[in-house]
Design an enzyme around this catalytic site. Structure first.
Site, PDB file in Angstrom:
ATOM      1  CE1 TYR A  54      37.498  43.935  28.238  1.00  0.00           C
ATOM      2  CE2 TYR A  54      38.198  42.097  29.878  1.00  0.00           C
ATOM      3  CZ  TYR A  54      37.174  43.166  29.354  1.00  0.00           C
ATOM      4  OH  TYR A  54      36.175  43.218  29.721  1.00  0.00           O
ATOM      5  CG  ASN A 293      38.629  42.762  46.438  1.00  0.00           C
ATOM      6  OD1 ASN A 293      38.420  43.687  47.323  1.00  0.00           O
ATOM      7  ND2 ASN A 293      38.870  43.078  45.260  1.00  0.00           N
TER       8      ASN A 293
END
Length: 327
Positions: A54, A293
Site C-alpha cells: 500500500y 461507519n
C-alpha cells in the site's frame, strides 16, 4: 463496538476493522491519517489492516507511527505479502525469500515485534503451496507472526492451504475478499468451504468503493475530491459507476431511512449479517467517516430487510465466483 472470533482460533477482533489501502501515504496527509486512527481507537476499533504494497510501503509506516504508544496487547495488527515491493525478481510473490524478508520489513515499518495476522495477498501459482505455507509456519514458530490468513483465494485454494497448515501445526484462520451488497462472489463457494475449514472472512470494500454511501448519483459527475475522481483509486470503482447500479443504490435510501441508518451504516451492517464474516474493513479520509461507519456495529438486519435489499438491487448484483480477484 462488538467483537468476534476470527476463524476457529482464539483471536478476538473488532467486527469493524480500520484499513488504510487507499488513504495512508497516498490519498490523505499524515495529520489526517493520524486523526482517523485516533477516531477508530476512540470508537473501540482494535483491529488495523494494511499491506506492504500500500502506497509503496508508506502506508505501513504511517500506521506504525499512528499506533505508536498504544498498548500493543490491546491491538490486532494485520498486514499482507505478495505484490512487488522492490525492483528485484524476488521482491514479489510467495516464495520463502520474499515472505521472510517482507515480514521483517513490515515489522520495522509497523514498529512492532510481531504481526497478529500475516496474509498472503493473492494466490501465487508460480510457487509450490508447500513452500509458502512452510515459510508462514516458520514465521509463526519464530514468534514474528501469530496467525496466518489469505486474501482473494478461491475455495479450492483455501481448502488446500488450510490442510497444509494443519499438517504444519499452524492455523489458517482468515480470507480477505471483496464483499458487499453489490459484490457477492464469495457466497456460493468460498463461504461454504471456509465454514468447513474454520476460516472467517475479513471483508474489504463493504461500501463498494463508496458507491453504497449514495453520494454518486446517476447521470451526474462524481463530487469533486471523491474517490471516483482519483486517478489511482478511481480505477477500482468504475465497475459500479453505471446509471443502473447508481439508480438502484438510490432506491436503497428508503430502506436505510426506515431503520434510522445512514446508507453507509446499512451497507456495513449488511456484510456483518453473514455469520462467516468476522469483520468489515472501513477506510476513511476524515474522522467523521469513521464515526458514521462504526455505528453499524451491533446492528442486526431482519430477514425482511435483507429480502427488500435483494429486491431493490435485482440483477446488478455480481455473484459469479470466477470474478474472484487474481494476482
Amino acid at each position: 463496538m462488538e467483537y468476534r472470533r476470527l476463524g476457529r482460533s482464539g483471536l478476538t477482533i473488532s467486527e469493524i476493522a480500520y484499513g488504510n489501502w487507499l488513504t495512508h501515504g497516498g490519498q490523505v496527509e499524515e495529520d489526517a491519517a493520524q486523526a482517523c486512527v485516533r477516531a477508530a481507537l476512540d470508537a473501540g476499533i482494535t483491529t488495523f489492516d494494511t499491506a506492504d504494497v500500500y502506497a509503496g510501503t508508506r502506508a505501513e509506516s504511517v500506521l506504525g507511527r499512528a499506533l505508536a504508544g498504544q498498548r500493543r496487547e490491546g491491538l490486532e495488527i494485520f498486514t499482507k505479502v505478495y505484490w512487488p515491493t522492490g525492483p528485484g525478481p524476488n521482491d514479489r510473490g510467495l516464495g520463502r525469500k520474499h515472505v521472510s524478508e517482507s515480514c521483517d520489513a513490515s515489522l520495522r515499518r509497523l514498529q512492532t515485534d510481531h504481526i497478529d495476522l500475516y496474509q498472503a495477498h493473492r494466490y501465487d501459482a508460480t510457487v509450490p503451496l508447500e513452500e509458502t505455507m512452510t515459510a508462514f509456519a516458520d514465521l509463526v514458530r519464530a514468534g514474528k507472526v501469530l496467525y496466518v490468513g489469505v486474501s482473494e483465494w478461491r475455495a479450492d485454494e483455501i481448502a488446500a492451504g488450510a490442510a497444509l497448515a494443519r499438517e504444519l501445526g499452524i492455523q489458517l484462520i482468515s480470507n480477505q475478499p471483496q464483499y458487499s451488497m453489490l459484490w457477492r462472489v464469495i457466497e456460493d463457494e468460498v463461504v461454504p468451504t471456509s465454514e468447513r475449514e474454520g476460516v472467517s472472512q475479513i471483508v474489504w470494500s463493504p461500501l463498494a468503493q463508496g458507491v453504497l454511501t449514495g453520494k454518486y448519483l446517476p447521470g451526474e459527475q462524481p463530487p469533486a475530491g471523491s474517490r471516483a475522481t482519483d486517478p489511482e483509486a478511481g480505477r477500482f470503482i468504475r465497475r459500479f459507476m453505471t446509471d443502473d447500479v447508481l439508480s438502484r443504490v438510490q432506491d436503497l435510501r428508503p430502506v436505510a431511512d426506515d431503520l434510522g441508518l445512514s446508507m453507509a451504516q446499512l451497507a456495513v451492517a449488511w456484510v456483518l449479517r453473514n455469520e462467516n464474516v468476522a469483520a468489515a474493513i472501513i477506510g476513511a479520509t476524515r474522522p467523521e467517516q469513521v464515526h458514521d461507519n462504526v455505528k453499524a456495529a451491533g446492528v442486526r438486519l431482519e430477514d425482511d430487510v435483507m429480502a427488500r435489499i435483494d429486491e431493490v438491487l435485482g440483477e446488478v448484483v455480481e455473484r459469479d465466483p470466477e470474478k474472484t480477484a487474481r494476482g
